[in-house]
Write a protein that holds these residues in place. Sequence first.
Motif, mmCIF file in Angstrom:
data_model
loop_
_atom_site.group_PDB
_atom_site.id
_atom_site.type_symbol
_atom_site.label_atom_id
_atom_site.label_comp_id
_atom_site.label_asym_id
_atom_site.label_seq_id
_atom_site.Cartn_x
_atom_site.Cartn_y
_atom_site.Cartn_z
ATOM 1 N N ASN A 1 0.856 -1.184 0.000
ATOM 2 C CA ASN A 1 0.000 0.000 0.000
ATOM 3 C C ASN A 1 0.893 1.235 0.000
ATOM 4 O O ASN A 1 1.602 1.500 0.971
ATOM 5 C CB ASN A 1 -0.904 -0.019 1.238
ATOM 6 C CG ASN A 1 -1.765 1.236 1.359
ATOM 7 O OD1 ASN A 1 -1.819 2.056 0.455
ATOM 8 N ND2 ASN A 1 -2.422 1.377 2.489
ATOM 9 N N SER A 2 0.856 1.996 -1.058
ATOM 10 C CA SER A 2 1.768 3.138 -1.228
ATOM 11 C C SER A 2 1.499 4.273 -0.248
ATOM 12 O O SER A 2 2.342 5.153 -0.075
ATOM 13 C CB SER A 2 1.667 3.686 -2.659
ATOM 14 O OG SER A 2 0.325 4.025 -2.963
ATOM 15 N N SER A 3 0.358 4.256 0.435
ATOM 16 C CA SER A 3 0.058 5.338 1.377
ATOM 17 C C SER A 3 0.483 5.002 2.810
ATOM 18 O O SER A 3 0.388 5.847 3.688
ATOM 19 C CB SER A 3 -1.435 5.672 1.355
ATOM 20 O OG SER A 3 -2.196 4.587 1.838
ATOM 21 N N GLU A 4 0.962 3.780 3.042
ATOM 22 C CA GLU A 4 1.425 3.397 4.378
ATOM 23 C C GLU A 4 2.915 3.693 4.496
ATOM 24 O O GLU A 4 3.734 3.083 3.811
ATOM 25 C CB GLU A 4 1.167 1.906 4.652
ATOM 26 C CG GLU A 4 -0.272 1.586 4.974
ATOM 27 C CD GLU A 4 -0.423 0.211 5.629
ATOM 28 O OE1 GLU A 4 0.501 -0.219 6.343
ATOM 29 O OE2 GLU A 4 -1.481 -0.405 5.424
ATOM 30 N N ASP B 1 -7.934 -3.284 -4.719
ATOM 31 C CA ASP B 1 -6.910 -3.184 -5.767
ATOM 32 C C ASP B 1 -6.005 -4.409 -5.835
ATOM 33 O O ASP B 1 -5.230 -4.549 -6.776
ATOM 34 C CB ASP B 1 -6.015 -1.956 -5.516
ATOM 35 C CG ASP B 1 -6.793 -0.655 -5.489
ATOM 36 O OD1 ASP B 1 -7.835 -0.572 -6.162
ATOM 37 O OD2 ASP B 1 -6.353 0.277 -4.785
ATOM 38 N N THR C 1 1.452 -1.401 -6.511
ATOM 39 C CA THR C 1 0.881 -0.774 -5.322
ATOM 40 C C THR C 1 -0.642 -0.888 -5.290
ATOM 41 O O THR C 1 -1.287 -1.071 -6.324
ATOM 42 C CB THR C 1 1.269 0.713 -5.236
ATOM 43 O OG1 THR C 1 0.751 1.402 -6.389
ATOM 44 C CG2 THR C 1 2.775 0.885 -5.189
ATOM 45 N N SER D 1 -4.212 0.771 -2.991
ATOM 46 C CA SER D 1 -4.682 1.787 -2.040
ATOM 47 C C SER D 1 -5.775 1.210 -1.149
ATOM 48 O O SER D 1 -6.110 1.783 -0.123
ATOM 49 C CB SER D 1 -5.212 3.024 -2.776
ATOM 50 O OG SER D 1 -6.244 2.666 -3.680
ATOM 51 N N SER D 2 -6.311 0.055 -1.551
ATOM 52 C CA SER D 2 -7.311 -0.629 -0.733
ATOM 53 C C SER D 2 -7.326 -2.098 -1.111
ATOM 54 O O SER D 2 -6.684 -2.519 -2.091
ATOM 55 C CB SER D 2 -8.707 -0.022 -0.952
ATOM 56 O OG SER D 2 -9.226 -0.401 -2.213
#
Length: 328
Positions: free
Chosen positions: A173-176, A207, A201, A203-204
């Motif tokens: 997950n690229s946002s972590e 994906d 990557t 995001s949820s």
Amino acid sequence: MKMWKKGVLLMAALAVGLTAGCGSTQKTGEKKNVKVGVVQLVEHQALDAANKGFVDGLAAGGFKEGQNLTLDRQNAQADQSNLQTIAQRFANNKEDLICAIATPAAQTMANVTRDIPIVGTAITDYKEAKLVKDPEKPGTNVTGTTDMNPIDKQLDLLLKIVPKARTIGILYNSSEINSQIQVKKMKELAEAKGLTVREATVSSVNDIQQSAQSLVGQVDAIYVPTDNVIASAMPVLAKITNPAKIPVICGEEGVVKSGALATIGIDYYKLGYQTGLMAAKILKGEAKPQTMPIEKQKDMKVTVNEATAKALGLTLPEDVLKGASIVK
């Protein structure tokens, strides 16, 4: 006149004695009842284990639920608005301490209160996450335990299992921020060994299927860091990687239990337990987060999933299996 003075002194002494006897029931050294808020980012095996370990560690440190401890357990279900609501709840309730499980949970709690002590667990890099000024001397109201992985050992494990691997996929997950840190390290190590790295990557959870499919036919193995999104949906990933005969090496044993092939990593129950012991010291007044170093786990173990190895058609090397924890 002298008799009157003696009478007054006697009554005063009795009054002091009565006050001492009828005040607080807490005895010297006795721990008062404390309120602790526990917030977990999302449900999956690693974070669940850390949560249980934390409560058990508190008990070992002298704080037991129903005796001198009131726990307010909350799960944010990976929703930022839920985290914000929980943080406000804990602040309004004036908890004596907050346990934040996973980086986003700790960041949200720290943004809401600078006064309530916060102990974190399942957090990779406290400084990078802007939770502390220095891991050795936090300088904030946050301390805790890190789940930084032995990424070099995990890459070695991958190459023992797939010695002919030339291209490695990394799914995260690229946002972590904790995942970003681990991925950067893995890329550096892999490229130093002459390996090609392909990233995919998400995001949820929604994906995962598409991102995993993009790696099929392109990579010899996949590495998954301690990523909360992937951890909560490993069975979805396994449905793609197993038929494609792609081994998945991951950051922790909970993901192995959910279908990944293997890891060498930390025990999240023990990590949570260690965090509970730290929290107990703070609650007793023996330590303060500001000067309490971030702690890490020293003992690492290999865990392999026997059913996944069979689905992949792999025979694992003896030196990998020796002393390993086997998931049936």
